[in-house]
Design an enzyme around this catalytic site. Sequence first.
Site, PDB file in Angstrom:
ATOM      1  N   LEU A 395     -45.223  -8.473  26.037  1.00  0.00           N
ATOM      2  CA  LEU A 395     -45.612  -9.206  27.342  1.00  0.00           C
ATOM      3  C   LEU A 395     -46.967  -8.963  27.853  1.00  0.00           C
ATOM      4  O   LEU A 395     -47.355  -8.907  29.135  1.00  0.00           O
ATOM      5  CB  LEU A 395     -44.385  -8.518  28.322  1.00  0.00           C
ATOM      6  CG  LEU A 395     -43.043  -8.478  27.867  1.00  0.00           C
ATOM      7  CD1 LEU A 395     -42.244  -7.662  28.950  1.00  0.00           C
ATOM      8  CD2 LEU A 395     -42.524  -9.613  27.696  1.00  0.00           C
ATOM      9  N   CYS A 396     -47.981  -9.162  26.928  1.00  0.00           N
ATOM     10  CA  CYS A 396     -49.418  -9.346  27.417  1.00  0.00           C
ATOM     11  C   CYS A 396     -49.668  -7.829  28.174  1.00  0.00           C
ATOM     12  O   CYS A 396     -50.344  -7.862  29.259  1.00  0.00           O
ATOM     13  CB  CYS A 396     -49.641 -10.271  28.339  1.00  0.00           C
ATOM     14  SG  CYS A 396     -49.435 -11.816  27.409  1.00  0.00           S
ATOM     15  N   ASN A 397     -48.975  -6.848  28.347  1.00  0.00           N
ATOM     16  CA  ASN A 397     -48.815  -5.673  28.906  1.00  0.00           C
ATOM     17  C   ASN A 397     -48.946  -4.183  28.016  1.00  0.00           C
ATOM     18  O   ASN A 397     -47.923  -3.633  27.999  1.00  0.00           O
ATOM     19  CB  ASN A 397     -47.920  -5.554  29.960  1.00  0.00           C
ATOM     20  CG  ASN A 397     -48.271  -4.647  31.229  1.00  0.00           C
ATOM     21  OD1 ASN A 397     -48.736  -3.567  30.793  1.00  0.00           O
ATOM     22  ND2 ASN A 397     -47.900  -5.017  32.383  1.00  0.00           N
TER      23      ASN A 397
END
Length: 822
Positions: A395-397
């Site tokens: 999740l790009c995190n």
Amino acid sequence: MTRGGSEAYNGLVEALREREYPMLKDQIYLDHAGTTLYAKSLVDRFASDMTSNLFGNPHSFSTSSQSTTSRIEDIRLRVLQFFNADPSEFDLVFVANATAGIKLVTEALRGAPAGFNYAYHQTCHTSLIGVREEARNSFCLDDVAMEHWLEHGALPGRVESTQVPVLFAYPAQSNMDGRRFPLEWSSQLRSRNPSSTGKVYTLLDASAYVATSPLDLGDSETAPDFTVLSFYKIFGFPDLGALIVRHQASSALKNRKYFGGGTVDMVVSVKEQWHALKKGLHESLEDGTLPIHNIIALDSSMDVHHRLFGTMNDVSSHTSFLSQRLHDKLSALQHGNGSFICVVYSRKPEYHVGTLGSGPVVAFNIQNDLGAWISLTEFEKLAVLKGFHVRTGGLCNPGGVAAALGLEPWEMKRNISSGFRCGTENDIMGGKPTGVIRASLGAMSTVSDVDRFVDFVNEFYRVEVILETTQLKDAIPPHNLEDLYVRDLMVYPIKSCGGYRIPKGMPWEVRPEGLAWDREWCLVHRGSGQALSQKRHPRMALLRPMINFTTGMLEISFRGVLAKQQPTSISVPLSADPTFFQNTVAAKRMASRVCGEEISAQTYTSATINDFFSNILGVSCALARFPPGGQGKRMRYAKAHLQQHQNVGNRIKHVNPWSFLEIVTPPDSDSETENRKILLSNESPILAINLSSLEVLNQAIVERGGKPVSPEVFRANVVIGASTWKPDSFAYSEDHWSRLKIGQQDFKMLGSCRRCHMVCIDQETAAKGEEPFITLTKTRRFEGKVFFGTHMCHTPSTDSRTREAQYPAIQVGDTVVVDAPS
Ligand SMILES: *Cc1c(COP(=O)(O)O)cnc(C)c1O
């Protein structure tokens, strides 16, 4: 007083759903943190705005230009008011998206005489992490370090000079799990004595937060210096972002070096180099022509959003109410043995006034009843089939996911170096998941979306019964299977297209790479070089290749309906040197990708051939060939291996294909790693299925109210039937075979075949359904993966004097002997 958060409000949303979101059809969209959905009224209203007004390029004197200029300024003000930001205290810069806003701030601070230091909270989106590459020093802060900074004014590391400004960035809400962070941090840091760190500027990433909550910048003293966001996350449209700048911090942006287009008043280029920048802040930061039409669309977005959903407070209460329900219900799901099905990482959302709460995002993972993790890619396959739209993975995190999953930096590096990438099949590493499942809600989500998703998780992941060991039936020892025979032989000359049924009485050559002519061609996307798959292009099933040894051609005909006067068939020479047959057919080498693996295939250059396929599939593609005998990237290796549920060669004590509980030690796989060449098949040289297993599977499908599926959906090469009717004792016996003798030829089994929802495409009609995948997930799932059929390869005879060894071949009707003594 808000109306949201009630059954009544939910009823209003239910009522407008079908009319305003016709694109949803029967799907359940739970990826609002990725982007929310645009309403039909918004698109209609925008269309009418566009067709009833003449908009020119701003900043000239024509009326069309003037009307654009004034609309943009009106909208700039309206957006500031949407966030309760006083235009005398704030300016708004239109940017492409939140990331572009972050880059603009970074670009300006990098231009400062001494550069800048960078501090960022650990749960930042990757868009904020890259800023560190531009900074002199950077500090990633976890909760403890953050508290320390706020309390004592010191960063956890040495800041060499207090002349250097610090940029501090954090999300108002994490896009990973919905966790929220205090808006007061900006003012707390601002009021700190700058003597220990230098002047601190704050950058608030409000992208996730503003999607469903009111952002109030009413007090400029406490507001962040820079706030970035993307409008598509609030309204679904337009694709546009904003950077909101507190005037008091605007001097920090004056150091930007680049200028261009609209941002400059006068430029001297000849003889001297001089320029005068525009005076105003947004005027000096908006390079080039603004995204005029996107900005104009914001009027429609704000009008329609307000008319449909009321205030952002209403949206906030409604989405909190829904996510509370989702959180509670997922957390409560239990297996038959009492263990919990979901491990939820998001905090419980509270929607009482005054608390920070948590956004309408539930991040979680699923475990089976024995505590083993369910693979995210397997979860996605089922979710896709059932019409659920969720996000899985990192999740790009990275910081947020690492904290939630307890992944250490060395583990993340190990995962990367052992081949893990976002979206790969192997997503459980070292016994830990590498990502999460995220369900996120938006203004137009409803109670029924939540309940259907929870029911789905419960239906497919709950393990009800605990089978007593004594109930497990003993399987028939494999050596009893003497009356098996080859019912059908199929090859699929063009990967992912229809099959060619080998005629009765025709011996077919078996090669180390598989049956002759199997998966030797493919269709590649002309832009990306990616091999096309039936999963994305179901019509490929209707492209039927025929191997004609009389004419020496591969003849391909299309069995579907074509709109225009288009050819429905085409032929290409079988000869490996196509120029030998036809001058117009030339091939060039091109880097292509098959299942993510880079290969070098010969791509046909003939427009007639390529247009034939492109027109039928509606995608620009080219025919490519991957003949046997290649080297380097012109050849591939098998990836199939024995699976844990298989207990090969031993007498099996406890086999129950219906049970998820089966845990057997994997066979020693060292001997399995020898390199076996394949052409363009996904995993192995040859795929076989056992019709007795299909019979049992079809019984189960019928019991669940479905229609039986044909053997074609499994796209096997060898279809094995039994002359005596005993499906119950033969079914799934292939899991435990180690060798086969077909006619005079020997084969070695390479492990079960892992399945995805491609088996749901009817090979006659190209229609997509739910079966057999849904029933397979209920009956043939082991460690979260779904299996049907078995991989195998030919074992050449060591005695090269015989005809069988010189030209190894099998044919329809051959007897099949399992694990014959060699
Ligand atoms: C979506 C999102 C971003 C990135 O937004 P873009 O529109 O892709 O620039 C950054 N941060 C958070 C928290 C987000 O949710």
